[in-house]
Design an enzyme around this catalytic site. Structure first.
Site, PDB file in Angstrom:
ATOM      1  N   GLY A  84       0.782  -1.316   0.062  1.00 36.39           N
ATOM      2  CA  GLY A  84      -0.044  -0.034  -0.122  1.00 36.39           C
ATOM      3  C   GLY A  84       0.735   1.382   0.132  1.00 36.39           C
ATOM      4  O   GLY A  84       1.959   1.106   0.358  1.00 36.39           O
ATOM      5  N   ASP A  88      -1.134  11.618   0.496  1.00 37.69           N
ATOM      6  CA  ASP A  88      -1.833  12.282   1.318  1.00 37.69           C
ATOM      7  C   ASP A  88      -2.059  13.974   0.716  1.00 37.69           C
ATOM      8  O   ASP A  88      -1.167  14.494   0.545  1.00 37.69           O
ATOM      9  CB  ASP A  88      -1.342  12.514   2.897  1.00 37.69           C
ATOM     10  CG  ASP A  88      -1.251  11.037   3.656  1.00 37.69           C
ATOM     11  OD1 ASP A  88      -2.058  10.043   2.783  1.00 37.69           O
ATOM     12  OD2 ASP A  88      -0.989  10.993   4.569  1.00 37.69           O
ATOM     13  N   TYR A 147      -6.827   7.325   0.419  1.00 36.90           N
ATOM     14  CA  TYR A 147      -6.444   6.207   0.955  1.00 36.90           C
ATOM     15  C   TYR A 147      -7.407   5.624   1.965  1.00 36.90           C
ATOM     16  O   TYR A 147      -7.705   4.297   2.007  1.00 36.90           O
ATOM     17  CB  TYR A 147      -5.292   6.675   2.170  1.00 36.90           C
ATOM     18  CG  TYR A 147      -4.616   5.573   2.762  1.00 36.90           C
ATOM     19  CD1 TYR A 147      -3.448   4.774   2.442  1.00 36.90           C
ATOM     20  CD2 TYR A 147      -4.931   5.525   4.151  1.00 36.90           C
ATOM     21  CE1 TYR A 147      -2.774   3.924   3.172  1.00 36.90           C
ATOM     22  CE2 TYR A 147      -4.374   4.244   4.968  1.00 36.90           C
ATOM     23  CZ  TYR A 147      -3.251   3.559   4.576  1.00 36.90           C
ATOM     24  OH  TYR A 147      -2.544   2.768   5.202  1.00 36.90           O
TER      25      TYR A 147
HETATM   26  N1  CAA Z   1      -6.556  17.170  11.533  1.00 31.05           N
HETATM   27  C1  CAA Z   1      -7.132  18.322  11.363  1.00 31.05           C
HETATM   28  N2  CAA Z   1      -6.207  19.372  10.702  1.00 31.05           N
HETATM   29  C2  CAA Z   1      -5.269  18.846   9.941  1.00 31.05           C
HETATM   30  C3  CAA Z   1      -4.739  17.703  10.240  1.00 31.05           C
HETATM   31  C4  CAA Z   1      -5.546  16.819  10.976  1.00 31.05           C
HETATM   32  N3  CAA Z   1      -5.189  15.560  11.099  1.00 31.05           N
HETATM   33  N4  CAA Z   1      -3.471  17.791   9.654  1.00 31.05           N
HETATM   34  C5  CAA Z   1      -3.364  18.811   9.104  1.00 31.05           C
HETATM   35  N5  CAA Z   1      -4.216  19.499   9.487  1.00 31.05           N
HETATM   36  C6  CAA Z   1      -4.488  21.294   9.370  1.00 31.05           C
HETATM   37  C7  CAA Z   1      -3.035  21.950   9.156  1.00 31.05           C
HETATM   38  O1  CAA Z   1      -2.972  21.923  10.465  1.00 31.05           O
HETATM   39  C8  CAA Z   1      -3.133  22.969   8.273  1.00 31.05           C
HETATM   40  O2  CAA Z   1      -4.340  24.022   9.224  1.00 31.05           O
HETATM   41  P1  CAA Z   1      -3.915  25.478   8.844  1.00 31.05           P
HETATM   42  O3  CAA Z   1      -4.201  25.800   7.570  1.00 31.05           O
HETATM   43  O4  CAA Z   1      -5.074  25.971   9.923  1.00 31.05           O
HETATM   44  O5  CAA Z   1      -2.485  25.800   9.395  1.00 31.05           O
HETATM   45  C9  CAA Z   1      -4.169  22.457   7.127  1.00 31.05           C
HETATM   46  O6  CAA Z   1      -4.694  21.361   7.725  1.00 31.05           O
HETATM   47  C10 CAA Z   1      -3.269  21.870   6.113  1.00 31.05           C
HETATM   48  O7  CAA Z   1      -2.582  23.000   5.494  1.00 31.05           O
HETATM   49  P2  CAA Z   1      -1.807  22.936   4.311  1.00 31.05           P
HETATM   50  O8  CAA Z   1      -2.772  23.562   3.186  1.00 31.05           O
HETATM   51  O9  CAA Z   1      -0.357  23.434   4.609  1.00 31.05           O
HETATM   52  O10 CAA Z   1      -1.833  21.299   4.070  1.00 31.05           O
HETATM   53  P3  CAA Z   1      -0.863  20.601   3.097  1.00 31.05           P
HETATM   54  O11 CAA Z   1      -1.382  20.717   1.524  1.00 31.05           O
HETATM   55  O12 CAA Z   1       0.528  21.042   3.390  1.00 31.05           O
HETATM   56  O13 CAA Z   1      -1.051  19.171   3.551  1.00 31.05           O
HETATM   57  C11 CAA Z   1      -0.824  17.354   5.195  1.00 31.05           C
HETATM   58  C12 CAA Z   1      -0.233  18.792   4.831  1.00 31.05           C
HETATM   59  C13 CAA Z   1      -0.316  16.489   3.828  1.00 31.05           C
HETATM   60  C14 CAA Z   1      -2.136  17.341   5.296  1.00 31.05           C
HETATM   61  C15 CAA Z   1       0.224  16.812   6.326  1.00 31.05           C
HETATM   62  O14 CAA Z   1      -0.376  17.647   7.171  1.00 31.05           O
HETATM   63  C16 CAA Z   1      -0.018  15.432   6.724  1.00 31.05           C
HETATM   64  O15 CAA Z   1       0.580  14.541   6.041  1.00 31.05           O
HETATM   65  N6  CAA Z   1      -0.809  15.099   7.525  1.00 31.05           N
HETATM   66  C17 CAA Z   1      -1.047  13.857   8.206  1.00 31.05           C
HETATM   67  C18 CAA Z   1      -2.098  12.954   7.371  1.00 31.05           C
HETATM   68  C19 CAA Z   1      -1.934  11.590   8.284  1.00 31.05           C
HETATM   69  O16 CAA Z   1      -2.486  11.363   9.080  1.00 31.05           O
HETATM   70  N7  CAA Z   1      -1.788  10.367   7.278  1.00 31.05           N
HETATM   71  C20 CAA Z   1      -1.735   9.337   7.792  1.00 31.05           C
HETATM   72  C21 CAA Z   1      -0.230   8.573   7.275  1.00 31.05           C
HETATM   73  S1  CAA Z   1       0.004   7.233   8.058  1.00 31.05           S
HETATM   74  C22 CAA Z   1      -0.770   6.099   7.359  1.00 31.05           C
HETATM   75  O17 CAA Z   1      -1.872   6.231   6.667  1.00 31.05           O
HETATM   76  C23 CAA Z   1      -0.750   4.830   7.804  1.00 31.05           C
HETATM   77  C24 CAA Z   1      -2.076   4.359   8.640  1.00 31.05           C
HETATM   78  O18 CAA Z   1      -2.894   3.302   7.785  1.00 31.05           O
HETATM   79  C25 CAA Z   1      -2.626   4.765   9.791  1.00 31.05           C
END
Ligand code: CAA
Length: 240
Positions: A84, A88, A147
């Site tokens: 997988g 994101d 995802y």
């Molecule tokens: N909940 C709420 N808000 C969130 C958030 C969340 N989990 N993650 C990010 N945000 C918010 C940020 O704080 C930001 O807020 P502000 O604009 O108020 O500052 C906004 O969302 C994102 O802003 P951007 O436009 O800058 O976002 P970006 O285009 O740069 O993307 C992102 C950033 C890709 C979302 C990055 O924050 C990220 O990777 N987040 C994690 C996502 C995640 O949890 N993925 C899981 C991966 S692990 C996996 O998938 C394995 C599994 O099976 C468990």
């Protein structure tokens, strides 16, 4: 009883732990990988488990690769669809390419992995199918519309396969890992990761081996009546 097991994405992360666990259980294991030749070579050197390279998003490549595994090791009785990827992005920024890449690999990849071994399992009246889903398929996740859709789809797949395979001695189950200490989770920005760990009652990330032990149980001969079920291993982060 030693059987032939195929683990996709089986040379790194959770998949590597699953491959090793199945080997320790006495099975003959084949692990696939998509691109990282160095990691695959190091994994084979460490474990003796042979690796095979193909893209699970490609049906013909999967069918040809599985035929090669069966030529080398014998008919596949255990298949673990683990491969997988994540791409994101908040939905308003998600591109059609990010959507398609994840659907092709994580969801169509499950079809491409299980379909070529399914008829053989039916003929031999034995099979174990395990799909590695995710907590984020159960609860959804910010920036993971693609995802989460695939991981929720996994649960539909195993519930349907369970009904089709039950009389042929085939089980199909899912494991839903929570956040596990792998490269995929380590790629999440540190601040976001710390906030996620704060939401896990166990107070820590899971270990790949904690997922592998669930798979070892599900594929055992003893688990024949466990069919269509989901094991959630997430440190009490979410109950479904
Ligand atoms: N909940 C709420 N808000 C969130 C958030 C969340 N989990 N993650 C990010 N945000 C918010 C940020 O704080 C930001 O807020 P502000 O604009 O108020 O500052 C906004 O969302 C994102 O802003 P951007 O436009 O800058 O976002 P970006 O285009 O740069 O993307 C992102 C950033 C890709 C979302 C990055 O924050 C990220 O990777 N987040 C994690 C996502 C995640 O949890 N993925 C899981 C991966 S692990 C996996 O998938 C394995 C599994 O099976 C468990």
């Amino acid at each position: 009883m030693g059987r032939v097991a195929l683990v996709t994405g089986g040379s790194r992360g959770i998949g590597a732990a699953i491959s090793k666990s199945l080997l320790a259980d006495g099975h003959k294991v084949a692990a696939t990988y998509a691109g990282n030749d160095d990691a695959a070579a190091a994994f084979t050197k460490e474990t003796g488990i042979k690796t095979y390279k193909w893209n699970v998003a490609d049906y013909d490549a999967s069918a040809a690769g599985i035929a090669q595994v069966e030529g080398d090791l014998g008919p596949v009785d255990i298949v673990v669809a683990n491969a997988g990827i994540t791409r994101d992005a908040p939905f308003h920024k998600m591109t059609p390419e990010q959507w398609k890449e994840v659907i092709d690999t994580n969801l169509t990849g499950v079809f491409n992995t299980v379909h070529p071994v399914w008829s053989g399992m039916r003929e031999r009246k034995f099979g174990r199918v395990v799909v590695i889903s995710s907590i984020n398929g159960q609860k959804g996740q910010f920036a993971q519309v693609n995802y989460a859709a695939t991981k929720a789809g996994d649960l539909g797949i195993i519930k349907s396969l369970a009904q089709e395979g039950a009389r042929a001695g085939i089980t199909a189950n899912a494991v839903c890992p929570g956040y596990i200490a792998t490269e995929m989770v380590m790629a999440v920005p540190e601040k976001v990761r710390e906030s996620i760990i704060g939401q896990i009652p166990a107070g820590r990330l899971g270990e790949p081996e904690e997922i592998a032990r669930c798979v070892s149980f599900l594929v055992s001969d003893d688990a024949g009546f466990v069919n269509g079920s989901t094991i959630s291993a997430n440190g009490a982060q979410f109950f479904s």
